[in-house]
Design an enzyme around this catalytic site. Sequence first.
Site, PDB file in Angstrom:
ATOM      1  N   HIS A 146       0.841  -1.204   0.000  1.00  0.00           N
ATOM      2  CA  HIS A 146       0.000   0.000   0.000  1.00  0.00           C
ATOM      3  C   HIS A 146       0.874   1.251   0.000  1.00  0.00           C
ATOM      4  O   HIS A 146       1.616   1.495   0.945  1.00  0.00           O
ATOM      5  CB  HIS A 146      -0.928   0.011   1.219  1.00  0.00           C
ATOM      6  CG  HIS A 146      -2.105  -0.903   1.068  1.00  0.00           C
ATOM      7  ND1 HIS A 146      -3.307  -0.684   1.686  1.00  0.00           N
ATOM      8  CD2 HIS A 146      -2.266  -2.032   0.334  1.00  0.00           C
ATOM      9  CE1 HIS A 146      -4.170  -1.627   1.341  1.00  0.00           C
ATOM     10  NE2 HIS A 146      -3.552  -2.477   0.525  1.00  0.00           N
ATOM     11  N   TYR A 194      -9.417   5.785   6.818  1.00  0.00           N
ATOM     12  CA  TYR A 194      -9.585   6.230   8.208  1.00  0.00           C
ATOM     13  C   TYR A 194     -10.605   7.356   8.168  1.00  0.00           C
ATOM     14  O   TYR A 194     -10.329   8.415   7.593  1.00  0.00           O
ATOM     15  CB  TYR A 194      -8.265   6.750   8.778  1.00  0.00           C
ATOM     16  CG  TYR A 194      -7.247   5.667   9.079  1.00  0.00           C
ATOM     17  CD1 TYR A 194      -7.182   5.080  10.338  1.00  0.00           C
ATOM     18  CD2 TYR A 194      -6.345   5.241   8.102  1.00  0.00           C
ATOM     19  CE1 TYR A 194      -6.241   4.095  10.624  1.00  0.00           C
ATOM     20  CE2 TYR A 194      -5.406   4.255   8.379  1.00  0.00           C
ATOM     21  CZ  TYR A 194      -5.361   3.684   9.646  1.00  0.00           C
ATOM     22  OH  TYR A 194      -4.428   2.711   9.922  1.00  0.00           O
ATOM     23  N   PRO A 205      -5.108   1.353  18.435  1.00  0.00           N
ATOM     24  CA  PRO A 205      -4.786   0.788  17.115  1.00  0.00           C
ATOM     25  C   PRO A 205      -4.839   1.777  15.949  1.00  0.00           C
ATOM     26  O   PRO A 205      -4.479   1.406  14.828  1.00  0.00           O
ATOM     27  CB  PRO A 205      -5.850  -0.311  16.938  1.00  0.00           C
ATOM     28  CG  PRO A 205      -6.952   0.057  17.855  1.00  0.00           C
ATOM     29  CD  PRO A 205      -6.362   0.812  18.987  1.00  0.00           C
ATOM     30  N   LYS A 228       0.344   0.675  15.026  1.00  0.00           N
ATOM     31  CA  LYS A 228       1.730   0.661  15.523  1.00  0.00           C
ATOM     32  C   LYS A 228       2.036  -0.462  16.522  1.00  0.00           C
ATOM     33  O   LYS A 228       3.206  -0.695  16.850  1.00  0.00           O
ATOM     34  CB  LYS A 228       2.055   2.007  16.198  1.00  0.00           C
ATOM     35  CG  LYS A 228       2.217   3.134  15.208  1.00  0.00           C
ATOM     36  CD  LYS A 228       3.564   3.061  14.503  1.00  0.00           C
ATOM     37  CE  LYS A 228       3.597   3.812  13.201  1.00  0.00           C
ATOM     38  NZ  LYS A 228       3.331   3.010  11.999  1.00  0.00           N
ATOM     39  N   TYR A 272       3.558   6.913   9.763  1.00  0.00           N
ATOM     40  CA  TYR A 272       2.713   5.759   9.441  1.00  0.00           C
ATOM     41  C   TYR A 272       3.529   4.610   8.861  1.00  0.00           C
ATOM     42  O   TYR A 272       3.335   3.446   9.224  1.00  0.00           O
ATOM     43  CB  TYR A 272       1.588   6.168   8.468  1.00  0.00           C
ATOM     44  CG  TYR A 272       0.502   5.120   8.398  1.00  0.00           C
ATOM     45  CD1 TYR A 272      -0.619   5.188   9.218  1.00  0.00           C
ATOM     46  CD2 TYR A 272       0.604   4.028   7.531  1.00  0.00           C
ATOM     47  CE1 TYR A 272      -1.608   4.215   9.183  1.00  0.00           C
ATOM     48  CE2 TYR A 272      -0.373   3.047   7.484  1.00  0.00           C
ATOM     49  CZ  TYR A 272      -1.476   3.145   8.305  1.00  0.00           C
ATOM     50  OH  TYR A 272      -2.430   2.165   8.281  1.00  0.00           O
TER      51      TYR A 272
HETATM   52  P1  RFL Z   1       0.570 -10.867  22.234  1.00  0.00           P
HETATM   53  O1  RFL Z   1       0.119 -10.976  20.815  1.00  0.00           O
HETATM   54  O2  RFL Z   1      -0.455 -10.438  23.241  1.00  0.00           O
HETATM   55  O3  RFL Z   1       1.204 -12.263  22.662  1.00  0.00           O
HETATM   56  C1  RFL Z   1       1.544 -12.557  23.993  1.00  0.00           C
HETATM   57  C2  RFL Z   1       1.455 -14.053  24.183  1.00  0.00           C
HETATM   58  O4  RFL Z   1       1.859 -14.378  25.520  1.00  0.00           O
HETATM   59  C3  RFL Z   1       0.966 -15.354  26.044  1.00  0.00           C
HETATM   60  N1  RFL Z   1       0.991 -15.227  27.508  1.00  0.00           N
HETATM   61  C4  RFL Z   1       1.663 -16.081  28.326  1.00  0.00           C
HETATM   62  N2  RFL Z   1       2.394 -17.180  28.051  1.00  0.00           N
HETATM   63  C5  RFL Z   1       2.954 -17.832  29.109  1.00  0.00           C
HETATM   64  N3  RFL Z   1       2.775 -17.445  30.404  1.00  0.00           N
HETATM   65  C6  RFL Z   1       2.047 -16.355  30.714  1.00  0.00           C
HETATM   66  N4  RFL Z   1       1.898 -15.975  31.965  1.00  0.00           N
HETATM   67  C7  RFL Z   1       1.458 -15.630  29.651  1.00  0.00           C
HETATM   68  N5  RFL Z   1       0.682 -14.515  29.583  1.00  0.00           N
HETATM   69  C8  RFL Z   1       0.402 -14.296  28.295  1.00  0.00           C
HETATM   70  C9  RFL Z   1      -0.386 -15.012  25.423  1.00  0.00           C
HETATM   71  O5  RFL Z   1      -1.270 -16.134  25.412  1.00  0.00           O
HETATM   72  C10 RFL Z   1       0.034 -14.572  24.017  1.00  0.00           C
HETATM   73  O6  RFL Z   1       0.033 -15.643  23.104  1.00  0.00           O
HETATM   74  O7  RFL Z   1       1.794  -9.834  22.381  1.00  0.00           O
HETATM   75  P2  RFL Z   1       3.015  -9.584  21.377  1.00  0.00           P
HETATM   76  O8  RFL Z   1       3.610 -10.864  20.882  1.00  0.00           O
HETATM   77  O9  RFL Z   1       3.863  -8.569  22.044  1.00  0.00           O
HETATM   78  O10 RFL Z   1       2.333  -8.910  20.076  1.00  0.00           O
HETATM   79  C11 RFL Z   1       1.737  -7.649  20.125  1.00  0.00           C
HETATM   80  C12 RFL Z   1       0.596  -7.553  19.105  1.00  0.00           C
HETATM   81  O11 RFL Z   1      -0.245  -8.666  19.266  1.00  0.00           O
HETATM   82  C13 RFL Z   1      -0.200  -6.248  19.244  1.00  0.00           C
HETATM   83  O12 RFL Z   1       0.661  -5.153  19.499  1.00  0.00           O
HETATM   84  C14 RFL Z   1      -1.009  -5.912  17.963  1.00  0.00           C
HETATM   85  O13 RFL Z   1      -1.976  -6.886  17.721  1.00  0.00           O
HETATM   86  C15 RFL Z   1      -1.696  -4.542  18.071  1.00  0.00           C
HETATM   87  N6  RFL Z   1      -2.544  -4.233  16.916  1.00  0.00           N
HETATM   88  C16 RFL Z   1      -1.993  -3.763  15.738  1.00  0.00           C
HETATM   89  N7  RFL Z   1      -0.668  -3.608  15.628  1.00  0.00           N
HETATM   90  C17 RFL Z   1      -0.111  -3.179  14.443  1.00  0.00           C
HETATM   91  O14 RFL Z   1       1.115  -3.037  14.390  1.00  0.00           O
HETATM   92  N8  RFL Z   1      -0.869  -2.932  13.322  1.00  0.00           N
HETATM   93  C18 RFL Z   1      -2.230  -3.065  13.345  1.00  0.00           C
HETATM   94  O15 RFL Z   1      -2.859  -2.895  12.312  1.00  0.00           O
HETATM   95  C19 RFL Z   1      -2.848  -3.456  14.596  1.00  0.00           C
HETATM   96  N9  RFL Z   1      -4.171  -3.615  14.693  1.00  0.00           N
HETATM   97  C20 RFL Z   1      -3.933  -4.397  17.004  1.00  0.00           C
HETATM   98  C21 RFL Z   1      -4.724  -4.065  15.859  1.00  0.00           C
HETATM   99  C22 RFL Z   1      -4.547  -4.895  18.156  1.00  0.00           C
HETATM  100  C23 RFL Z   1      -5.905  -5.025  18.214  1.00  0.00           C
HETATM  101  N10 RFL Z   1      -6.463  -5.528  19.420  1.00  0.00           N
HETATM  102  C24 RFL Z   1      -7.454  -6.524  19.475  1.00  0.00           C
HETATM  103  C25 RFL Z   1      -5.860  -5.188  20.681  1.00  0.00           C
HETATM  104  C26 RFL Z   1      -6.103  -4.196  15.895  1.00  0.00           C
HETATM  105  C27 RFL Z   1      -6.697  -4.646  17.078  1.00  0.00           C
HETATM  106  C28 RFL Z   1      -8.209  -4.719  17.062  1.00  0.00           C
HETATM  107  C1  PHB Z   2      -6.519  -3.916  10.667  1.00  0.00           C
HETATM  108  O1  PHB Z   2      -6.579  -4.201   9.468  1.00  0.00           O
HETATM  109  O2  PHB Z   2      -6.861  -4.710  11.547  1.00  0.00           O
HETATM  110  C2  PHB Z   2      -6.037  -2.565  11.063  1.00  0.00           C
HETATM  111  C3  PHB Z   2      -5.477  -1.736  10.108  1.00  0.00           C
HETATM  112  C4  PHB Z   2      -5.040  -0.470  10.469  1.00  0.00           C
HETATM  113  C5  PHB Z   2      -5.169  -0.054  11.774  1.00  0.00           C
HETATM  114  C6  PHB Z   2      -5.688  -0.903  12.740  1.00  0.00           C
HETATM  115  C7  PHB Z   2      -6.124  -2.163  12.382  1.00  0.00           C
HETATM  116  O3  PHB Z   2      -4.765   1.200  12.110  1.00  0.00           O
END
Ligand code: RFL
Ligand code: PHB
Length: 389
Positions: free
Chosen positions: A72, A200, A292, A296, A384
Amino acid sequence: MKTQVAIIGGGPSGLLLSQLLHTKGIESIVLERKTKNYVLGRIRAGVLERGFVELMREASASERMDAESYVHDGTQVSFGETMFRIDFDKHAGHPVIVYGQTEVTRDLYEAREKANGKIEFNVEDVVINDAKSDAPYLTYTVDGEDRRLDCDFVAGCDGFHGVSRQTIPTEVRREYEKVYPFGWLGILSETPPVNHELIYSGSERGFALCSMRNENLSRYYIQCSLDDNPEDWSDDAFWDELKRRIPKEAADKLVTGPSIEKSIAPLRSFVTEPMRWGNLFLCGDAAHIVPPTGAKGLNTAASDIHYLYNGLREFYESGSREGINAYSEKALARVWKAERFSWWFSSLMHRFPDQSEFDLKMQIAEIEFLRTNEAAQRAMAENYVGLPY
Ligand code: RFL
Ligand code: PHB
């Protein structure tokens, strides 16, 4: 059991670190609280920065991503009926990649399995012992059986609700937090995306985001109340509300269909300092959370992994502790910039419950400034696509 680096958490941070270390012959064991299918069932990030893509390549886990992801070069921003484009290529010199976190995690699991990497699932009651010493160890249980893992270093990649951050004594740890008074209701549907780039969209009814995973898989979000439950929102109610929040030209093209996932995520900005305590290193969501809006979260997790991986590599290759000693400071310097960008973009695009008419006028004026000012567009594009590591 003994290993060089014990990694708590089998999400993207933990798996990426484990796989990168493996490429340099450094041994690690990953402990994950849930099952692999549970981890793969989480629908989260969709947008990857160049730095993340490069790390996946370095980890030899990028084959499918390189073949199947979408490039993109820009994104759409709108308010009401006014829509404009932020050109990443023109203003920042490179694009972002659309490839879901589910796929990233699946690719990393596959790479770890292919290399006979050790991952223990269903671990409970992980305790980090002697983190300040040269011989830390973890105790935990699997199926009610007590286990012990000795190591040189512990990487706390266990997300926001993990044990790693809590292990750092409160006298040492400082936490900074902002909780936003709303959430995001997200759905995944097997429909073609409404637009070839993300939209957005700010509106007087609240924020909406049109995103995607592939040509026939769309991801949409709308700002919702923290009191809402996903079950309170029928698919029809979701689509109707989304259409009211995006420009008419997009609403008219929107293809709707049944949702295959629906969930609500609260929005929070959070940072813990320092990100290191002795030989325990915090990475990703264990140390910081962003709302989100700027995509980032996962990308900031990846920059942590970059700094930690290089620090550990340097230590095992030359005995130098310079990289690991600089870890917290380097990671935090980049984290705070991502926090600022996510906070700015969230504040710009959402409706706040206590917002005055004046506040709304300020948002509209700032969006108008962004629409018409190249310097503002450049600042947004650079943030971004991802600031340099
Ligand atoms: P995670 O993914 O939470 O993984 C942590 C893992 O640790 C396990 N755990 C344990 N294991 C052993 N012992 C314990 N005591 C434990 N406690 C926990 C858990 O089961 C899990 O498997 O953290 P990690 O690896 O640091 O990854 C971070 C990302 O998951 C997170 O920052 C992103 O998903 C955030 N996010 C987005 N980030 C982006 O860069 N671009 C995006 O477009 C974006 N969109 C989003 C998002 C997060 C969202 N939500 C639901 C919060 C969109 C959404 C809706
Ligand atoms: C997504 O596709 O889940 C998504 C994309 C951009 C964002 C957050 C989530 O800023």
